[in-house]
Design an enzyme around this catalytic site. Structure first.
Site, PDB file in Angstrom:
ATOM      1  N   ASP A  31       0.967  -0.977  -0.130  1.00  0.00           N
ATOM      2  CA  ASP A  31      -0.136  -0.251   0.473  1.00  0.00           C
ATOM      3  C   ASP A  31       1.109   1.168   0.060  1.00  0.00           C
ATOM      4  OD1 ASP A  31      -3.179  -0.143   0.961  1.00  0.00           O
ATOM      5  OD2 ASP A  31      -2.315   2.386   1.087  1.00  0.00           O
ATOM      6  N   PHE A  80      -6.239  -4.953  -5.109  1.00  0.00           N
ATOM      7  CA  PHE A  80      -7.371  -3.769  -4.622  1.00  0.00           C
ATOM      8  C   PHE A  80      -7.439  -2.105  -5.083  1.00  0.00           C
ATOM      9  CE2 PHE A  80     -10.417  -6.158  -2.444  1.00  0.00           C
ATOM     10  CZ  PHE A  80      -9.591  -7.022  -1.973  1.00  0.00           C
ATOM     11  N   GLY A  82      -6.245   1.299  -6.166  1.00  0.00           N
ATOM     12  CA  GLY A  82      -5.990   2.018  -7.118  1.00  0.00           C
ATOM     13  C   GLY A  82      -7.551   3.378  -6.826  1.00  0.00           C
ATOM     14  N   SER A 124     -15.871  -2.353 -10.017  1.00  0.00           N
ATOM     15  CA  SER A 124     -17.326  -1.342  -9.285  1.00  0.00           C
ATOM     16  C   SER A 124     -18.784  -1.877 -10.468  1.00  0.00           C
ATOM     17  CB  SER A 124     -16.598  -0.404  -9.623  1.00  0.00           C
ATOM     18  OG  SER A 124     -17.543   0.218  -8.797  1.00  0.00           O
ATOM     19  N   TYR A 148     -13.254   7.568 -13.440  1.00  0.00           N
ATOM     20  CA  TYR A 148     -13.013   6.770 -12.822  1.00  0.00           C
ATOM     21  C   TYR A 148     -13.992   5.032 -13.031  1.00  0.00           C
ATOM     22  CZ  TYR A 148     -14.563   3.235  -8.970  1.00  0.00           C
ATOM     23  OH  TYR A 148     -14.914   2.363  -8.014  1.00  0.00           O
ATOM     24  N   LYS A 152     -12.274   1.163 -14.600  1.00  0.00           N
ATOM     25  CA  LYS A 152     -12.432   0.021 -13.985  1.00  0.00           C
ATOM     26  C   LYS A 152     -12.429  -0.582 -15.614  1.00  0.00           C
ATOM     27  CE  LYS A 152     -12.572   0.644 -10.098  1.00  0.00           C
ATOM     28  NZ  LYS A 152     -11.233  -0.335  -8.960  1.00  0.00           N
ATOM     29  N   VAL A 216     -29.542  14.745   1.105  1.00  0.00           N
ATOM     30  CA  VAL A 216     -30.126  14.680  -0.181  1.00  0.00           C
ATOM     31  C   VAL A 216     -30.148  14.449  -1.402  1.00  0.00           C
ATOM     32  CG1 VAL A 216     -32.060  12.466  -0.503  1.00  0.00           C
ATOM     33  CG2 VAL A 216     -31.585  13.198   1.942  1.00  0.00           C
ATOM     34  N   ARG A 230     -30.216   1.797  -4.041  1.00  0.00           N
ATOM     35  CA  ARG A 230     -28.790   0.964  -4.414  1.00  0.00           C
ATOM     36  C   ARG A 230     -28.601   0.020  -3.995  1.00  0.00           C
ATOM     37  NH1 ARG A 230     -28.582   4.748  -7.467  1.00  0.00           N
ATOM     38  NH2 ARG A 230     -27.268   6.231  -7.755  1.00  0.00           N
ATOM     39  N   ARG A 291     -27.380  14.963  -7.536  1.00  0.00           N
ATOM     40  CA  ARG A 291     -25.696  14.962  -7.776  1.00  0.00           C
ATOM     41  C   ARG A 291     -25.654  14.130  -8.888  1.00  0.00           C
ATOM     42  NH1 ARG A 291     -22.051  11.666  -3.812  1.00  0.00           N
ATOM     43  NH2 ARG A 291     -23.370   9.947  -5.127  1.00  0.00           N
TER      44      ARG A 291
HETATM   45  C1  WQD Z   1     -25.537   6.087  -2.568  1.00  0.00           C
HETATM   46  C2  WQD Z   1     -26.811   6.971  -2.260  1.00  0.00           C
HETATM   47  C3  WQD Z   1     -26.814   9.171  -4.118  1.00  0.00           C
HETATM   48  C4  WQD Z   1     -23.780  11.149  -0.790  1.00  0.00           C
HETATM   49  C5  WQD Z   1     -20.219   5.058  -5.614  1.00  0.00           C
HETATM   50  C6  WQD Z   1     -19.073   4.178  -6.646  1.00  0.00           C
HETATM   51  C7  WQD Z   1     -19.112   3.098  -6.857  1.00  0.00           C
HETATM   52  C8  WQD Z   1     -18.545   2.934  -5.476  1.00  0.00           C
HETATM   53  C9  WQD Z   1     -19.635   3.530  -4.835  1.00  0.00           C
HETATM   54  C10 WQD Z   1     -15.740   3.128  -5.636  1.00  0.00           C
HETATM   55  C11 WQD Z   1     -27.390   8.108  -4.303  1.00  0.00           C
HETATM   56  C12 WQD Z   1     -27.070   9.344  -2.819  1.00  0.00           C
HETATM   57  C13 WQD Z   1     -24.838   9.745  -1.776  1.00  0.00           C
HETATM   58  C14 WQD Z   1     -24.760  11.956   0.109  1.00  0.00           C
HETATM   59  C15 WQD Z   1     -27.147  11.698  -1.027  1.00  0.00           C
HETATM   60  N1  WQD Z   1     -17.746   3.448  -5.367  1.00  0.00           N
HETATM   61  N2  WQD Z   1     -26.449  10.252  -1.819  1.00  0.00           N
HETATM   62  N3  WQD Z   1     -26.192  12.306  -0.074  1.00  0.00           N
HETATM   63  O1  WQD Z   1     -23.105   6.871  -6.199  1.00  0.00           O
HETATM   64  O2  WQD Z   1     -24.581   4.496  -5.620  1.00  0.00           O
HETATM   65  O3  WQD Z   1     -21.310   4.462  -6.095  1.00  0.00           O
HETATM   66  O4  WQD Z   1     -19.859   5.033  -4.679  1.00  0.00           O
HETATM   67  O5  WQD Z   1     -16.168   1.665  -5.319  1.00  0.00           O
HETATM   68  O6  WQD Z   1     -18.576   2.195  -7.782  1.00  0.00           O
HETATM   69  O7  WQD Z   1     -19.837   4.963  -8.435  1.00  0.00           O
HETATM   70  O8  WQD Z   1     -22.337   5.134  -4.082  1.00  0.00           O
HETATM   71  O9  WQD Z   1     -22.705   6.724  -1.537  1.00  0.00           O
HETATM   72  O10 WQD Z   1     -21.539   7.773  -3.632  1.00  0.00           O
HETATM   73  O11 WQD Z   1     -24.657   7.229  -3.488  1.00  0.00           O
HETATM   74  O12 WQD Z   1     -28.048  11.658  -1.230  1.00  0.00           O
HETATM   75  O13 WQD Z   1     -24.036  13.117   0.510  1.00  0.00           O
HETATM   76  O14 WQD Z   1     -26.946   7.452  -2.103  1.00  0.00           O
HETATM   77  O15 WQD Z   1     -27.137  10.356  -5.082  1.00  0.00           O
HETATM   78  O16 WQD Z   1     -28.785   7.751  -3.850  1.00  0.00           O
HETATM   79  P1  WQD Z   1     -22.821   5.232  -5.925  1.00  0.00           P
HETATM   80  P2  WQD Z   1     -22.649   7.009  -2.379  1.00  0.00           P
END
Ligand code: WQD
Length: 336
Positions: A31, A80, A82, A124, A148, A152, A216, A230, A291
């Site tokens: 690491d 892992f 990256g 991912s 990103y 991948k 949110v 998710r 977002r």
């Molecule tokens: C989850 C949900 C947001 C933060 C990403 C990468 C994925 C992996 C995980 C690396 C969504 C909502 C989030 C906040 C919110 N990363 N949210 N307020 O975007 O699904 O995945 O992270 O491996 O590859 O793509 O994860 O946790 O950012 O978002 O409302 O402050 O929570 O809109 O619906 P995501 P996330």
């Protein structure tokens, strides 16, 4: 024969190291601490009571990286290491392409030179982009929507090409959905640099009082409550999926691809409620605009991993939140 974990001091790497050590495997952790802490190494030893070799190294430093292969008898690699922040990758695409692609090529070239045949790649669900439908299976269209995710996808394509060129290689591409939670000891967990990008660490820091309230990102998605859905998977379930993948590689399976998720989707507001229940803390939030780059719904069809790896996620949302909170309460400032 050793198993080399690149990025093994990171969130998923450290949890996988614990599982491997507890199976008495010979583990080498590599690491550069760009997104992890040296303290994790002590915590891994504390949890397992086992020792392991560690190299503080950047995979871009190919000369010193080669010494790891000269000095050890590596037979499998779990990659892992990256950069992994979607938003940051949009701002700094060149950093992401250089770091994630060149470091992987260095590793693969040394793997060939030292005749190492087993390789597990941390991919991912982001390679699926905005899916046409859910649940998403491994044959769903691939269309990364950010640098990103592109890194991948590019690495997946590199692995597919080298697998075609050398039938003796055994490669597992693991597409993680949304890793959350922490080891039940509360000694290791997710410790994002700065303000968390991801939902659960953000919620957790609101609950512990480090952050004011959750934003949110949109409640106008076509989901049951309007917020994003998710597939959250406990990091220990994810770690165990890597163990099962190594077992699969030892059957000389060639290249295999698996979704590692639970098959269940939960909305942002459902995660807020689950965390309130786990932490008994108020989680205040405000609805703000979406977002950029977010998708409405993403959850896995993981029946292929269930069938071919004899692997099934065991922990549900309640455990994910309880274990996240336990980590946060015991480490209010993470590893800092
Ligand atoms: C989850 C949900 C947001 C933060 C990403 C990468 C994925 C992996 C995980 C690396 C969504 C909502 C989030 C906040 C919110 N990363 N949210 N307020 O975007 O699904 O995945 O992270 O491996 O590859 O793509 O994860 O946790 O950012 O978002 O409302 O402050 O929570 O809109 O619906 P995501 P996330």
């Amino acid at each position: 024969m050793s198993i080399l974990l690149t990025g093994g001091a990171g969130y998923i790497g450290s949890h996988t190291a614990v599982e491997l050590l507890q199976l008495n495997k010979d583990v080498i952790i590599l690491d550069n601490f760009s997104n992890s802490s040296p303290l994790v190494l002590d915590r891994i030893k504390e949890i397992t009571g086992k020792s392991f070799k560690f190299y503080e190294l950047d995979l871009l430093d190919k000369k010193n990286l080669e010494k790891v292969f000269i000095d050890n008898n590596v037979d499998s690699i779990i990659h892992f290491a990256g950069y992994k922040a979607v938003g940051e990758s949009v701002d700094k695409p060149l950093d992401y392409y250089t770091n994630n692609i060149i470091s992987t090529l260095n590793l693969l070239e040394l793997m060939k030179k030292y005749n190492i045949k087993n390789f597990v790649f941390s991919s991912s669900a982001t390679v699926y982009g905005n899916p046409d439908k859910c649940p998403i299976n491994e044959n769903s269209p691939l269309r990364a929507t950010n640098p990103y995710g592109q890194t991948k996808l590019m690495i997946e394509n590199i692995l597919k090409d080298i697998s075609k060129s050398d039938a003796s290689l055994n490669i597992a591409i693991l597409r993680y959905f949304n890793p959350v939670g922490a080891h039940k000891s509360g000694l290791i967990g997710e410790d994002p640099n700065g303000i968390p990008n991801n939902l659960l660490p953000y919620i957790s820091q609101v609950a512990v009082g480090n952050l004011d309230k959750l934003k949110v990102f949109g409640d106008d998605y076509n989901t049951h409550d309007g917020t994003g859905v998710r597939d959250y998977i406990h990091v220990v379930d994810l770690a165990k999926g890597h163990i099962k993948s190594l077992d699969k590689l030892n059957t000389k399976c060639g290249l295999v691809i698996y979704n590692l998720g639970t098959g269940n989707g939960y909305s942002v507001l459902e995660m807020v409620d689950a965390f309130r229940e786990a932490s008994k803390r108020e989680i205040s939030y405000e609805i703000v605009k979406r977002r950029q780059g977010d998708i409405a719904i993403c959850y896995a069809d993981c029946t292929k991993a269930n069938r071919e790896l004899d692997w099934q996620a065991e922990y549900g949302i309640k455990d994910m939140c309880i274990d996240s909170w336990n980590w946060q309460v015991n480490n209010p400032k993470g590893y800092k």
